[in-house]
Scaffold this motif. Structure first.
Motif, PDB file in Angstrom:
ATOM      1  N   ALA A 339      60.546  25.136  46.423  1.00 51.46           N
ATOM      2  CA  ALA A 339      59.329  24.974  47.216  1.00 51.46           C
ATOM      3  C   ALA A 339      58.494  25.889  46.459  1.00 51.46           C
ATOM      4  CB  ALA A 339      59.674  24.957  48.518  1.00 51.46           C
ATOM      5  N   ARG A 340      57.071  25.642  46.250  1.00 54.01           N
ATOM      6  CA  ARG A 340      56.127  26.814  45.711  1.00 54.01           C
ATOM      7  C   ARG A 340      55.109  27.001  46.665  1.00 54.01           C
ATOM      8  NH1 ARG A 340      52.882  25.025  41.828  1.00 54.01           N
ATOM      9  NH2 ARG A 340      52.828  23.045  42.609  1.00 54.01           N
ATOM     10  N   ILE A 341      54.867  28.340  47.013  1.00 60.07           N
ATOM     11  CA  ILE A 341      53.695  28.777  47.589  1.00 60.07           C
ATOM     12  C   ILE A 341      52.901  29.671  46.601  1.00 60.07           C
ATOM     13  CG2 ILE A 341      52.745  30.547  49.304  1.00 60.07           C
ATOM     14  CD1 ILE A 341      55.476  30.005  50.766  1.00 60.07           C
ATOM     15  N   MET A 410      44.583  27.899  55.787  1.00 55.66           N
ATOM     16  CA  MET A 410      44.727  27.528  54.588  1.00 55.66           C
ATOM     17  C   MET A 410      46.261  27.747  54.086  1.00 55.66           C
ATOM     18  SD  MET A 410      42.857  27.318  50.955  1.00 55.66           S
ATOM     19  CE  MET A 410      41.232  27.059  51.875  1.00 55.66           C
ATOM     20  N   GLN A 411      46.619  28.825  54.022  1.00 49.93           N
ATOM     21  CA  GLN A 411      47.921  29.297  53.611  1.00 49.93           C
ATOM     22  C   GLN A 411      48.919  28.794  54.614  1.00 49.93           C
ATOM     23  OE1 GLN A 411      48.458  30.668  51.075  1.00 49.93           O
ATOM     24  NE2 GLN A 411      50.093  32.280  50.833  1.00 49.93           N
ATOM     25  N   LYS A 412      48.743  28.626  55.770  1.00 52.14           N
ATOM     26  CA  LYS A 412      49.900  27.924  56.847  1.00 52.14           C
ATOM     27  C   LYS A 412      50.092  26.842  56.472  1.00 52.14           C
ATOM     28  CE  LYS A 412      48.687  30.982  60.989  1.00 52.14           C
ATOM     29  NZ  LYS A 412      47.997  31.063  62.241  1.00 52.14           N
ATOM     30  N   LEU A 413      48.898  25.846  56.114  1.00 48.82           N
ATOM     31  CA  LEU A 413      49.069  24.492  55.836  1.00 48.82           C
ATOM     32  C   LEU A 413      50.019  24.424  54.488  1.00 48.82           C
ATOM     33  CD1 LEU A 413      48.298  21.635  56.417  1.00 48.82           C
ATOM     34  CD2 LEU A 413      47.237  21.801  54.205  1.00 48.82           C
ATOM     35  N   ILE A 414      49.850  25.282  53.531  1.00 44.51           N
ATOM     36  CA  ILE A 414      50.652  25.451  52.175  1.00 44.51           C
ATOM     37  C   ILE A 414      52.039  25.552  52.446  1.00 44.51           C
ATOM     38  CG2 ILE A 414      50.866  26.409  49.911  1.00 44.51           C
ATOM     39  CD1 ILE A 414      47.859  26.787  50.032  1.00 44.51           C
ATOM     40  N   LEU A 415      52.258  26.829  53.376  1.00 45.95           N
ATOM     41  CA  LEU A 415      53.509  27.040  53.904  1.00 45.95           C
ATOM     42  C   LEU A 415      54.344  26.008  54.308  1.00 45.95           C
ATOM     43  CD1 LEU A 415      55.607  29.738  54.448  1.00 45.95           C
ATOM     44  CD2 LEU A 415      54.475  29.790  56.601  1.00 45.95           C
ATOM     45  N   GLY A 416      53.505  25.245  55.456  1.00 47.31           N
ATOM     46  CA  GLY A 416      54.373  24.395  56.110  1.00 47.31           C
ATOM     47  C   GLY A 416      54.671  23.129  55.121  1.00 47.31           C
ATOM     48  N   ARG A 417      53.842  22.921  54.203  1.00 46.83           N
ATOM     49  CA  ARG A 417      54.157  21.915  53.111  1.00 46.83           C
ATOM     50  C   ARG A 417      55.319  22.085  52.331  1.00 46.83           C
ATOM     51  NH1 ARG A 417      49.435  21.401  49.068  1.00 46.83           N
ATOM     52  NH2 ARG A 417      50.427  23.062  48.085  1.00 46.83           N
ATOM     53  N   GLY A 450      57.412  35.841  58.854  1.00 48.91           N
ATOM     54  CA  GLY A 450      58.582  35.614  59.860  1.00 48.91           C
ATOM     55  C   GLY A 450      58.977  34.228  59.310  1.00 48.91           C
ATOM     56  N   GLN A 451      58.185  33.426  58.727  1.00 50.32           N
ATOM     57  CA  GLN A 451      58.796  32.122  58.361  1.00 50.32           C
ATOM     58  C   GLN A 451      59.720  32.326  57.133  1.00 50.32           C
ATOM     59  OE1 GLN A 451      58.458  28.990  59.724  1.00 50.32           O
ATOM     60  NE2 GLN A 451      57.591  30.499  61.385  1.00 50.32           N
ATOM     61  N   LEU A 452      59.191  33.271  56.276  1.00 50.08           N
ATOM     62  CA  LEU A 452      60.140  33.384  54.935  1.00 50.08           C
ATOM     63  C   LEU A 452      61.385  34.116  55.354  1.00 50.08           C
ATOM     64  CD1 LEU A 452      57.478  34.942  52.496  1.00 50.08           C
ATOM     65  CD2 LEU A 452      58.281  32.600  52.707  1.00 50.08           C
TER      66      LEU A 452
END
Length: 516
Positions: A339-341, A410-417, A450-452
């Motif tokens: 998965a890419r961020i 925007m970063q939260k959406l990319i993170l969720g994806r 926290g998600q990481l």
């Protein structure tokens, strides 16, 4: 700043600044003062109104109400030339220098002809400013050959050359080593002692505490706090910014699992001034965050491209779960659970004029949301709504154009994806997190980090590429440093001080190891 300064020493005053964009109030009656020889930190979450306020100060926007005074004189609205002429200068986070020109030519560019008769006088002025403010850089050096810290000195010299007496610094340490940050702070202390006044915009609260005299905090476009730095602490400032108590996550030590991805002796060609990888060997283990520190432009982008399937090594090999990879593409990487961020959420992580639904399914629309060439838009929209809800993406809805979101959302959406995983939605096994919190406010930083950590605790292997040593040292189980395409040995959590990491980042430790 020396205590007891009088009202006559105010050099900049913003009084009741209000700016609206349709129904959105970006600045709501904001007032701020800056005194001679003072450093004021301007703090706030993404979208708090800091950038709008600075754009009004520089004449890029015209306020709907309020006024700006510089050295007691009203500043004409909407006139950038007037702001510069009044003695206001700004150093942006992303430098605006011509790499093929000398330091002296870059400083003079835009102020006078490069072949004007004042060339000798310009050199004398630059040399004097360098001495007075401790900004050591050779006037005849080509900017393209300078370090990041030296380029920042050139940017500051540019502002001082134009007789700036008020200097705005936007995230000035984002790409600096600890040693370069210390040198910058030494320069600022010397400059303020000589009468320069500074507005310091940063998300790094420990640096704010080290350099600022006062802090002005914006939230939702309003000033919600103004405090002397000596009378507060990082926790109180963070609480003001987000409207409540906040603590950044820290990953607890744990035993790693199996190696999920391994690079063996990987080398790549350089691109222009960017170095290629030099025989890099790297292991990413299940249940482990591997931190990669380094000054921007030292090979991190090349390494991220290899891990993400965007490039193939010129030599060396890639192994996934001990199996050598013969075909490595972005699609193959996704299929194998990578998965890419991306580093640049605007140009690499999203398409600005696509809505949130379209951006949410960008990497999986063929494998999860289409059948026989037909898109299942109901499923795609449901997927986007799930990300919006689960990751607290603040937006009007899944049909919103992503360019209208703040950087944090925007970063939260990319993170969720990314966290949703590969084609079978089983969750990623390898997460490439490249500068995942760059430019985010403290609340968004805490959420993303926290998600990481949660992904690591579920067994994912995380490669964290960051120029923020606090982030690297707080989250990583093991740390590597990259300099000029070379990769350092792995250092376990807590075994290396920030100063030693800075020496590796500057390349000195690589030379010492080679000499030994």
């Amino acid at each position: 700043m020396t205590p007891g300064r009088t009202e006559a020493e105010v050099v900049l005053r913003l009084d009741g600044i209000t700016k609206r964009f349709g129904a959105l109030t970006a600045n709501d009656a904001v007032s701020l003062t800056l005194r001679r020889g003072e450093v004021v930190a301007l703090l706030g979450e993404n979208g708090a109104g800091k950038t709008t306020l600075m754009n009004i100060l520089f004449g890029h926007y015209v306020a709907d109400a309020g006024e700006v005074e510089v050295f007691g004189q009203p500043l004409p609205p909407g006139n950038p030339r007037a702001a510069l002429a009044s003695g206001v200068g700004m150093v942006h986070q992303h430098f605006t220098l011509a790499g093929n020109l000398t330091v002296l030519d870059n400083i003079r560019l835009g102020t006078e002809g490069l072949w004007s008769r004042s060339y000798g006088g310009a050199r004398e002025k630059v040399e004097r400013l360098s001495r007075d403010f401790g900004l050591a850089v050779h006037p005849d050096a080509k900017v393209g050959r300078l370090s990041v810290g030296e380029r920042q000195r050139v940017e500051i010299l540019k502002a001082l050359y134009r007789d700036a007496r008020v200097l705005i610094l936007d995230e000035p340490t984002a790409v600096l080593t600890p040693q370069e940050s210390e040198a910058l702070f030494a320069t600022l202390r010397k400059a303020t002692a000589l009468g320069l006044s500074v507005i310091f915009i940063s998300h790094k609260l420990h640096e704010v505490m080290a350099i600022a005299d006062r802090c002005v905090v914006l939230r939702h476009g309003r000033v919600v706090g103004e405090v002397d730095t000596h009378a507060t602490d990082k926790g109180a400032l963070a609480a003001l910014m987000v409207g409540g108590e906040l603590s950044l996550p820290r990953a607890e030590a744990r035993e790693p699992g199996a190696v999920l991805l391994r690079l063996e002796g990987v080398s790549t060609p350089g691109r222009g001034a960017a170095p290629g990888l030099q025989a890099v060997t790297l292991e990413l283990r299940a249940g482990q965050i591997t931190g990669l520190a380094g000054v921007s432009g030292n090979g991190q982008a090349a390494l991220a491209e290899i891990v993400g399937g965007l490039a193939l090594p010129a030599s060396g090999r890639i192994l996934v779960k001990d199996t050598p990879v013969t075909r490595w593409t972005p699609g193959e990487a996704l299929a194998r659970g990578v998965a890419r961020i991306p580093e640049d959420r605007h140009h690499q992580g999203s398409i600005a004029d696509f809505d949130l639904t379209e951006n949410a399914v960008l990497e999986a629309y063929r494998t999860r949301f289409s059948q026989r060439g037909w898109m299942n838009w109901r499923a795609a929209r449901g997927f986007a709504e799930e990300i919006i809800s689960r990751y607290d993406v603040r937006c009007p809805g899944p049909s919103t154009r992503i360019r209208l979101l703040s950087g944090g959302n925007m970063q939260k959406l990319i993170l969720g994806r990314a966290m949703a995983g590969g084609p079978k939605a089983v969750g990623p096994t390898i997460i490439l997190a490249n500068q995942p919190v760059r430019g985010l406010d403290v609340g968004a930083i805490a959420y993303v980090q926290g998600q990481l950590i949660a992904a690591r605790d579920r067994g994912a292997a995380v490669l964290l590429i960051s120029e923020d040593l606090d982030e690297i040292m707080g989250l990583s189980d093991v740390i590597h440093v990259m300099s000029e395409g070379r990769l350092s040995p792995a250092f376990a959590r807590g075994t290396m001080a920030a100063r030693d990491l800075g020496l590796w980042m500057a390349g000195q430790k690589f030379e010492d190891a080679h000499a030994a």
